[in-house]
Design a protein around this motif. Structure first.
Motif, PDB file in Angstrom:
ATOM      1  N   LYS A  86      21.759 -27.078   5.666  1.00 32.04           N
ATOM      2  CA  LYS A  86      20.535 -27.188   4.872  1.00 32.04           C
ATOM      3  C   LYS A  86      19.447 -26.225   5.333  1.00 32.04           C
ATOM      4  CE  LYS A  86      21.193 -32.060   3.644  1.00 32.04           C
ATOM      5  NZ  LYS A  86      20.590 -33.421   3.672  1.00 32.04           N
ATOM      6  N   ASN A  87      19.662 -25.616   6.495  1.00 39.95           N
ATOM      7  CA  ASN A  87      18.655 -24.693   7.037  1.00 39.95           C
ATOM      8  C   ASN A  87      18.898 -23.283   6.509  1.00 39.95           C
ATOM      9  OD1 ASN A  87      17.495 -26.748   8.621  1.00 39.95           O
ATOM     10  ND2 ASN A  87      19.038 -26.434  10.223  1.00 39.95           N
ATOM     11  N   ARG A  88      17.968 -22.794   5.730  1.00 41.88           N
ATOM     12  CA  ARG A  88      18.063 -21.454   5.170  1.00 41.88           C
ATOM     13  C   ARG A  88      16.736 -20.734   5.414  1.00 41.88           C
ATOM     14  NH1 ARG A  88      20.736 -22.895  -0.760  1.00 41.88           N
ATOM     15  NH2 ARG A  88      22.609 -23.953   0.061  1.00 41.88           N
ATOM     16  N   SER A  89      16.836 -19.524   5.945  1.00 41.78           N
ATOM     17  CA  SER A  89      15.603 -18.809   6.276  1.00 41.78           C
ATOM     18  C   SER A  89      15.888 -17.326   6.438  1.00 41.78           C
ATOM     19  CB  SER A  89      14.982 -19.367   7.567  1.00 41.78           C
ATOM     20  OG  SER A  89      15.869 -19.176   8.655  1.00 41.78           O
ATOM     21  N   TRP A  90      14.795 -16.541   6.383  1.00 42.57           N
ATOM     22  CA  TRP A  90      14.860 -15.111   6.684  1.00 42.57           C
ATOM     23  C   TRP A  90      14.439 -14.908   8.133  1.00 42.57           C
ATOM     24  CZ3 TRP A  90      16.955 -11.616   3.504  1.00 42.57           C
ATOM     25  CH2 TRP A  90      17.074 -11.934   2.153  1.00 42.57           C
ATOM     26  N   ARG A  91      15.245 -14.202   8.892  1.00 43.25           N
ATOM     27  CA  ARG A  91      14.991 -13.960  10.314  1.00 43.25           C
ATOM     28  C   ARG A  91      14.812 -12.470  10.558  1.00 43.25           C
ATOM     29  NH1 ARG A  91      18.754 -12.630  14.197  1.00 43.25           N
ATOM     30  NH2 ARG A  91      18.087 -12.896  16.375  1.00 43.25           N
ATOM     31  N   VAL A  92      13.722 -12.112  11.240  1.00 40.17           N
ATOM     32  CA  VAL A  92      13.451 -10.702  11.532  1.00 40.17           C
ATOM     33  C   VAL A  92      14.455 -10.207  12.581  1.00 40.17           C
ATOM     34  CG1 VAL A  92      11.771  -9.049  12.416  1.00 40.17           C
ATOM     35  CG2 VAL A  92      10.999 -10.977  11.018  1.00 40.17           C
ATOM     36  N   VAL A  93      15.173  -9.146  12.242  1.00 40.26           N
ATOM     37  CA  VAL A  93      16.161  -8.578  13.163  1.00 40.26           C
ATOM     38  C   VAL A  93      15.723  -7.221  13.697  1.00 40.26           C
ATOM     39  CG1 VAL A  93      18.103  -9.832  12.179  1.00 40.26           C
ATOM     40  CG2 VAL A  93      17.456  -7.614  11.200  1.00 40.26           C
ATOM     41  N   GLU A  94      14.745  -6.608  13.048  1.00 40.64           N
ATOM     42  CA  GLU A  94      14.268  -5.294  13.522  1.00 40.64           C
ATOM     43  C   GLU A  94      12.900  -5.024  12.909  1.00 40.64           C
ATOM     44  OE1 GLU A  94      15.790  -0.640  13.592  1.00 40.64           O
ATOM     45  OE2 GLU A  94      17.179  -2.250  13.057  1.00 40.64           O
ATOM     46  N   SER A  95      12.031  -4.407  13.688  1.00 41.55           N
ATOM     47  CA  SER A  95      10.707  -4.043  13.184  1.00 41.55           C
ATOM     48  C   SER A  95      10.160  -2.892  14.014  1.00 41.55           C
ATOM     49  CB  SER A  95       9.742  -5.243  13.243  1.00 41.55           C
ATOM     50  OG  SER A  95       9.549  -5.659  14.581  1.00 41.55           O
ATOM     51  N   GLY A  96       9.140  -2.255  13.512  1.00 43.16           N
ATOM     52  CA  GLY A  96       8.529  -1.146  14.247  1.00 43.16           C
ATOM     53  C   GLY A  96       7.353  -0.579  13.484  1.00 43.16           C
ATOM     54  N   ARG A  97       6.604   0.276  14.159  1.00 40.79           N
ATOM     55  CA  ARG A  97       5.465   0.943  13.547  1.00 40.79           C
ATOM     56  C   ARG A  97       5.246   2.277  14.237  1.00 40.79           C
ATOM     57  NH1 ARG A  97       0.279  -2.633  14.502  1.00 40.79           N
ATOM     58  NH2 ARG A  97      -0.868  -0.700  14.243  1.00 40.79           N
ATOM     59  N   SER A  98       4.696   3.231  13.505  1.00 42.27           N
ATOM     60  CA  SER A  98       4.446   4.553  14.064  1.00 42.27           C
ATOM     61  C   SER A  98       3.190   4.536  14.923  1.00 42.27           C
ATOM     62  CB  SER A  98       4.318   5.595  12.955  1.00 42.27           C
ATOM     63  OG  SER A  98       3.190   5.310  12.143  1.00 42.27           O
ATOM     64  N   GLU A  99       3.114   5.488  15.850  1.00 41.35           N
ATOM     65  CA  GLU A  99       1.970   5.577  16.746  1.00 41.35           C
ATOM     66  C   GLU A  99       1.294   6.937  16.675  1.00 41.35           C
ATOM     67  OE1 GLU A  99       3.315   4.524  20.635  1.00 41.35           O
ATOM     68  OE2 GLU A  99       3.488   2.381  20.159  1.00 41.35           O
ATOM     69  N   GLY A 100       1.663   7.750  15.677  1.00 36.02           N
ATOM     70  CA  GLY A 100       1.037   9.056  15.521  1.00 36.02           C
ATOM     71  C   GLY A 100      -0.426   8.934  15.130  1.00 36.02           C
ATOM     72  N   TRP A 101      -1.251   9.833  15.632  1.00 32.27           N
ATOM     73  CA  TRP A 101      -2.689   9.790  15.357  1.00 32.27           C
ATOM     74  C   TRP A 101      -2.960  10.141  13.903  1.00 32.27           C
ATOM     75  CZ3 TRP A 101      -6.848  10.367  19.438  1.00 32.27           C
ATOM     76  CH2 TRP A 101      -6.410   9.853  20.665  1.00 32.27           C
ATOM     77  N   LEU A 102      -4.030   9.544  13.373  1.00 31.24           N
ATOM     78  CA  LEU A 102      -4.463   9.788  12.006  1.00 31.24           C
ATOM     79  C   LEU A 102      -5.703  10.681  12.001  1.00 31.24           C
ATOM     80  CD1 LEU A 102      -4.159   6.096  10.748  1.00 31.24           C
ATOM     81  CD2 LEU A 102      -2.556   7.955  10.269  1.00 31.24           C
ATOM     82  N   LEU A 103      -5.874  11.444  10.927  1.00 31.39           N
ATOM     83  CA  LEU A 103      -7.044  12.305  10.778  1.00 31.39           C
ATOM     84  C   LEU A 103      -7.869  11.808   9.600  1.00 31.39           C
ATOM     85  CD1 LEU A 103      -8.599  14.829  11.699  1.00 31.39           C
ATOM     86  CD2 LEU A 103      -7.215  16.160  10.081  1.00 31.39           C
ATOM     87  N   LEU A 104      -9.097  11.404   9.877  1.00 28.50           N
ATOM     88  CA  LEU A 104     -10.006  10.884   8.855  1.00 28.50           C
ATOM     89  C   LEU A 104     -11.140  11.871   8.628  1.00 28.50           C
ATOM     90  CD1 LEU A 104     -10.834   8.353   7.111  1.00 28.50           C
ATOM     91  CD2 LEU A 104     -12.284   7.712   9.049  1.00 28.50           C
ATOM     92  N   GLY A 105     -11.414  12.183   7.373  1.00 25.05           N
ATOM     93  CA  GLY A 105     -12.536  13.050   7.018  1.00 25.05           C
ATOM     94  C   GLY A 105     -13.492  12.321   6.095  1.00 25.05           C
ATOM     95  N   ASP A 106     -14.804  12.555   6.286  1.00 23.86           N
ATOM     96  CA  ASP A 106     -15.794  11.900   5.420  1.00 23.86           C
ATOM     97  C   ASP A 106     -16.797  12.872   4.803  1.00 23.86           C
ATOM     98  OD1 ASP A 106     -17.427  12.594   7.525  1.00 23.86           O
ATOM     99  OD2 ASP A 106     -18.255  10.586   7.840  1.00 23.86           O
ATOM    100  N   GLY A 107     -16.471  14.160   4.796  1.00 22.89           N
ATOM    101  CA  GLY A 107     -17.373  15.157   4.224  1.00 22.89           C
ATOM    102  C   GLY A 107     -18.335  15.748   5.228  1.00 22.89           C
ATOM    103  N   THR A 108     -18.599  15.042   6.339  1.00 22.98           N
ATOM    104  CA  THR A 108     -19.486  15.573   7.384  1.00 22.98           C
ATOM    105  C   THR A 108     -18.717  16.028   8.613  1.00 22.98           C
ATOM    106  OG1 THR A 108     -19.861  13.461   8.538  1.00 22.98           O
ATOM    107  CG2 THR A 108     -21.222  13.928   6.607  1.00 22.98           C
ATOM    108  N   GLY A 109     -17.470  15.621   8.736  1.00 21.85           N
ATOM    109  CA  GLY A 109     -16.673  15.962   9.903  1.00 21.85           C
ATOM    110  C   GLY A 109     -15.338  15.255   9.856  1.00 21.85           C
ATOM    111  N   HIS A 110     -14.582  15.393  10.946  1.00 20.06           N
ATOM    112  CA  HIS A 110     -13.259  14.790  11.046  1.00 20.06           C
ATOM    113  C   HIS A 110     -13.158  13.989  12.344  1.00 20.06           C
ATOM    114  CE1 HIS A 110     -12.523  18.041   8.142  1.00 20.06           C
ATOM    115  NE2 HIS A 110     -11.570  17.259   7.668  1.00 20.06           N
ATOM    116  N   CYS A 111     -12.397  12.921  12.284  1.00 24.56           N
ATOM    117  CA  CYS A 111     -12.206  12.048  13.446  1.00 24.56           C
ATOM    118  C   CYS A 111     -10.716  11.734  13.582  1.00 24.56           C
ATOM    119  CB  CYS A 111     -13.009  10.753  13.287  1.00 24.56           C
ATOM    120  SG  CYS A 111     -12.829   9.586  14.667  1.00 24.56           S
TER     121      CYS A 111
END
Length: 297
Positions: A86-111
């Motif tokens: 009777k037990n039915r479920s979704w189990r996480v078997v793998e996960s991850g996320r990137s760690e590369g830096w992001l570049l944000l611009g707002d018209g006055t500069g970049h961060c």
């Protein structure tokens, strides 16, 4: 008796967990609303928030692991469907996320933004199913997705793309462009400590009488030379173009990167805080009811 203890334990966990979650989300919403929006070029050092647009960086190519689509940031999750009676479920078997830096611009500069430790809430999210542990190709959509209803794996992929708007709140620091303060004594001490790492070279430069030691007069020359060296380094560093960075705050302040705006995020956090408060109340009422039922009449 055992069932009573289990019920009390679950009620306590619900009450404490709901209360903690509600207070946390309430505090984060207040941080978002109380922190004024800054421009990158003129932002003060410390805890700030920016609105801007994500931009690609030169010589940086990132591809999402499940769909293979180009992006600037990704997060994925692979779940397996498990059925045991009777037990039915979704189990996480793998996960991850990137760690590369992001570049944000707002018209006055970049961060540049280091996303490690951030709560990232992207607008692009795809969920689909398949029979393989790792999918091949992009996610299906429309009526084709209905054919995957009986698959045993579920894939979730979230992404940030170039040109998308981004709200960012976190710890802001700048280098170059004359943005750093200069403490002569601290800078001089740092140069002297560096020179002491090569004491033979220090003696060769400042030991005038070649006796293998530095007397008071020679140490005065060392300190003067270190002061001039520190001032020259600061001058050269200040002439470099300003570079701006954002990362995780050292204190218990939220670090959030989101495609949604500040008002929408705060509204979501308030609703989640209300949900936490209701869970806390429900847990407390359940404990009171269980204790009342177990109390001898």
């Amino acid at each position: 008796m055992e069932e009573l203890l289990i019920g009390l334990a679950l009620s306590l966990v619900a009450s404490v967990g709901g209360g903690w979650w509600g207070l946390r989300r309430l505090s984060q919403a207040r941080h978002l609303l109380d922190t004024p929006t800054s421009k990158i070029r003129s932002a003060a050092q410390g805890y700030v928030e920016f609105y801007g647009v994500l931009e690609e960086q030169a010589d940086t190519a990132i591809v999402a692991p499940l769909t293979g689509k180009p992006c600037l940031w990704w997060r994925f999750k692979i779940e397996e469907y498990r059925s045991n009676g009777k037990n039915r479920s979704w189990r996480v078997v793998e996960s991850g996320r990137s760690e590369g830096w992001l570049l944000l611009g707002d018209g006055t500069g970049h961060c540049l933004i280091d996303p490690r430790g951030a709560e990232v809430r992207p607008a692009t999210r795809e969920v689909w199913r398949g029979n393989l542990r790792h999918p091949r190709g992009v996610a299906r959509s429309g009526w084709m997705a209905l054919l995957d209803g009986g698959k045993s794996y579920r894939y979730t992929e979230e992404r940030l793309h170039s040109g998308q708007p981004l709200y960012a709140i976190g710890e802001f620091r700048s280098s170059g462009g004359g943005r750093q303060g200069f403490d002569p004594s601290v800078a001089q001490g740092a140069v002297i400590r560096e020179w002491k790492g090569d004491f033979a070279g220090l003696l060769q430069r400042f030991d005038s009488d070649r006796n293998g030691q530095l007397d008071d007069q020679e140490w005065s020359r060392v300190r003067l030379a270190a002061q001039l060296e520190a001032e020259d380094r600061h001058r050269q560093h200040s002439q470099r173009p300003a570079r701006h960075h954002m990362g995780k705050p050292g204190e218990a302040q939220p670090f959030i990167l989101a495609s949604a705006g500040e008002d929408e995020l705060a509204r979501q956090f308030y609703w989640q805080a209300a949900g936490g408060a209701l869970l806390c109340l429900a847990g407390a009422l359940a404990m009171a009811w269980l204790l009342g039922e177990s109390w001898p009449s």
